[in-house]
Design a protein around this motif. Structure first.
Motif, mmCIF file in Angstrom:
data_model
loop_
_atom_site.group_PDB
_atom_site.id
_atom_site.type_symbol
_atom_site.label_atom_id
_atom_site.label_comp_id
_atom_site.label_asym_id
_atom_site.label_seq_id
_atom_site.Cartn_x
_atom_site.Cartn_y
_atom_site.Cartn_z
ATOM 1 N N THR A 114 -75.574 -21.832 -27.848
ATOM 2 C CA THR A 114 -74.650 -22.710 -28.163
ATOM 3 C C THR A 114 -73.453 -22.676 -26.919
ATOM 4 O O THR A 114 -72.962 -23.804 -26.519
ATOM 5 C CB THR A 114 -73.845 -22.139 -29.493
ATOM 6 O OG1 THR A 114 -74.903 -22.090 -30.316
ATOM 7 C CG2 THR A 114 -72.591 -22.982 -29.667
ATOM 8 N N ASN B 210 -78.644 -32.657 -32.310
ATOM 9 C CA ASN B 210 -78.371 -31.888 -33.660
ATOM 10 C C ASN B 210 -78.924 -30.450 -33.478
ATOM 11 O O ASN B 210 -78.836 -29.594 -34.919
ATOM 12 C CB ASN B 210 -79.134 -32.617 -34.898
ATOM 13 C CG ASN B 210 -78.803 -33.876 -35.169
ATOM 14 O OD1 ASN B 210 -77.393 -34.062 -35.242
ATOM 15 N ND2 ASN B 210 -79.474 -34.861 -35.399
ATOM 16 N N SER B 211 -79.454 -29.905 -32.518
ATOM 17 C CA SER B 211 -79.969 -28.549 -32.292
ATOM 18 C C SER B 211 -78.774 -27.435 -32.626
ATOM 19 O O SER B 211 -79.060 -26.378 -33.271
ATOM 20 C CB SER B 211 -80.646 -28.241 -31.166
ATOM 21 O OG SER B 211 -79.659 -28.494 -29.878
ATOM 22 N N ASP B 212 -77.562 -28.036 -32.298
ATOM 23 C CA ASP B 212 -76.320 -27.018 -32.340
ATOM 24 C C ASP B 212 -76.021 -26.594 -33.656
ATOM 25 O O ASP B 212 -75.789 -25.388 -34.057
ATOM 26 C CB ASP B 212 -75.075 -27.796 -31.652
ATOM 27 C CG ASP B 212 -74.960 -27.574 -30.197
ATOM 28 O OD1 ASP B 212 -75.939 -27.024 -29.681
ATOM 29 O OD2 ASP B 212 -74.202 -28.228 -29.498
ATOM 30 N N LYS B 213 -76.129 -27.676 -34.682
ATOM 31 C CA LYS B 213 -76.088 -27.507 -35.858
ATOM 32 C C LYS B 213 -76.888 -26.377 -36.677
ATOM 33 O O LYS B 213 -76.568 -25.282 -37.360
ATOM 34 C CB LYS B 213 -76.034 -28.728 -36.953
ATOM 35 C CG LYS B 213 -74.596 -29.462 -36.556
ATOM 36 C CD LYS B 213 -74.756 -30.774 -37.383
ATOM 37 C CE LYS B 213 -75.866 -31.620 -37.448
ATOM 38 N NZ LYS B 213 -75.659 -33.058 -38.273
ATOM 39 N N VAL B 214 -78.216 -26.469 -36.326
ATOM 40 C CA VAL B 214 -78.994 -25.596 -36.621
ATOM 41 C C VAL B 214 -79.139 -24.233 -36.188
ATOM 42 O O VAL B 214 -79.303 -23.147 -36.986
ATOM 43 C CB VAL B 214 -80.699 -26.151 -36.423
ATOM 44 C CG1 VAL B 214 -81.797 -25.160 -36.925
ATOM 45 C CG2 VAL B 214 -80.875 -27.532 -36.998
ATOM 46 N N VAL B 215 -78.835 -24.249 -34.954
ATOM 47 C CA VAL B 215 -78.528 -22.586 -34.275
ATOM 48 C C VAL B 215 -77.474 -22.083 -34.999
ATOM 49 O O VAL B 215 -77.587 -20.869 -35.103
ATOM 50 C CB VAL B 215 -78.660 -22.949 -32.694
ATOM 51 C CG1 VAL B 215 -78.054 -21.605 -32.106
ATOM 52 C CG2 VAL B 215 -79.814 -23.315 -32.091
ATOM 53 N N ARG C 182 -79.518 -29.676 -24.125
ATOM 54 C CA ARG C 182 -79.471 -29.320 -25.701
ATOM 55 C C ARG C 182 -79.961 -30.646 -26.449
ATOM 56 O O ARG C 182 -79.553 -31.643 -26.379
ATOM 57 C CB ARG C 182 -78.109 -28.826 -26.281
ATOM 58 C CG ARG C 182 -77.561 -27.638 -25.783
ATOM 59 C CD ARG C 182 -76.810 -26.774 -26.648
ATOM 60 N NE ARG C 182 -75.491 -27.392 -26.790
ATOM 61 C CZ ARG C 182 -74.557 -27.194 -26.067
ATOM 62 N NH1 ARG C 182 -74.524 -26.091 -25.305
ATOM 63 N NH2 ARG C 182 -73.407 -27.798 -26.389
ATOM 64 N N PRO C 183 -81.159 -30.438 -27.267
ATOM 65 C CA PRO C 183 -81.475 -31.415 -28.118
ATOM 66 C C PRO C 183 -80.526 -31.878 -29.157
ATOM 67 O O PRO C 183 -79.628 -31.200 -29.457
ATOM 68 C CB PRO C 183 -82.922 -31.050 -28.593
ATOM 69 C CG PRO C 183 -83.029 -29.642 -28.103
ATOM 70 C CD PRO C 183 -82.010 -29.263 -27.608
#
Length: 312
Positions: free
Chosen positions: A256, A267-272, A264-265
């Motif tokens: 992050t 919406n990947s931040d939300k999952v991580v 960073r793909p």
């Protein structure tokens, strides 16, 4: 692009939409968060309840549980309220408070995990000198230092992030206010701030992570020299579980805060972020504490006392 009025609210797009599948996931996340809160609260209660657990190691575990509880309280209630009411707005002040408390807990936990690894290093590699090398005075100083460094980082990033003028695209593609995501909305050159934030991350993430790896390297070397096969197996199992949690927490934080946004793909931040704000706080009491023989013994004792009182 127009400059957006910074007294207006931000819009959190959230983690879920309103499909049946996402509703199920929402219930799962709430269940995990509630279980995490109960597990960590139980851990703090058990440590305070029994004098045999009034040692530096268990004091550090209670501080970890406290940080995890506050981390969940910082994120999950607002996320749940926004989803259930459909009102996804958050004020700039509320956003700043989320950034501050999130980084206070997250940054503090980075350092606290390093302190805990030092505690285990001393216990395994220098057991006879443990009362000297890990005395209460040093333990309290390192714990207070962890809280202070986390709070200092949180205050700096919250104030700096909200000092930027924001553009009219005021929707935050996240389920809580996080500095790297919020800074994307800024209508100003953020290069200097991002450079400072990256430098802080080296201090807050990589330095403690390196100390943890060094501590466990010494522990591993000591374990390999043990004559008892059973002792080696038990210590290996415990260390591997500890390192798994450390890897999840630090891996998500590095992804992050230290990876360039272009890599960073979507919406990947939300999952991580969900991993280290919701799932990791559940793992900590299970792996660090509930697998501990002393803790389980005291839990059984308390349950027995409660059962006896209920029969009276």
């Amino acid at each position: 692009m127009n400059i957006w009025n910074t007294t207006s609210d931000f819009i959190l797009l959230g983690l879920f939409n309103y499909t049946k599948a996402h509703l199920f996931l929402f219930v799962v996340v709430l269940t995990i968060a509630f279980t995490s809160l109960m597990g960590n609260a139980l851990m703090i209660f058990l440590i305070q309840q029994d004098i045999r657990l009034h040692t530096p190691m268990y004091f550090l575990l209670s501080q970890l549980s406290l940080m995890d509880m506050m981390l969940v309280f910082t994120i999950v209630p607002k996320m749940a309220a926004n989803y259930l009411t459909g009102k996804k707005s958050i004020s700039p002040a509320g956003c700043g408070l989320q950034i501050f408390f999130f980084l206070t807990m997250g940054g503090g936990e980075c350092f606290l995990l390093a302190v805990m690894s030092y505690d285990r290093y001393v216990a395994v590699c220098h057991p006879l000198r443990y009362p000297i090398l890990m005395n209460w005075k040093l333990c309290l100083r390192m714990t207070m230092g962890s809280w202070f460094l986390g709070a200092a980082d949180g205050l700096m990033q919250a104030v700096a992030t909200l000092s930027f003028p924001f553009c009219d695209a005021h929707e935050i593609n996240h389920f809580f206010c996080e500095a790297p995501t919020l800074i994307h909305l800024a209508c100003a050159d953020t290069f200097a701030f991002e450079y400072v934030m990256y430098s802080c991350c080296v201090l807050m993430i990589l330095v403690p992570f390196s100390l943890i790896l060094i501590s466990y390297s010494f522990i591993l070397a000591a374990v390999l020299q043990m004559h008892s096969k059973e002792a080696r197996k038990k210590t290996f199992a415990t260390c591997s579980l500890h390192l798994s949690v450390v890897g999840l927490f630090y891996g998500a934080a590095i992804f992050t805060y230290m990876q360039p946004r272009s890599y960073r793909p979507a919406n990947s931040d939300k999952v991580v972020s969900a991993f280290y704000t919701i799932f990791t706080p559940l793992l900590n009491p299970l792996i660090y504490s509930m697998r501990n023989t002393e803790v389980k013994g005291i839990l059984r004792k308390c349950m027995g006392q409660c059962a006896a009182l209920s029969h009276d």
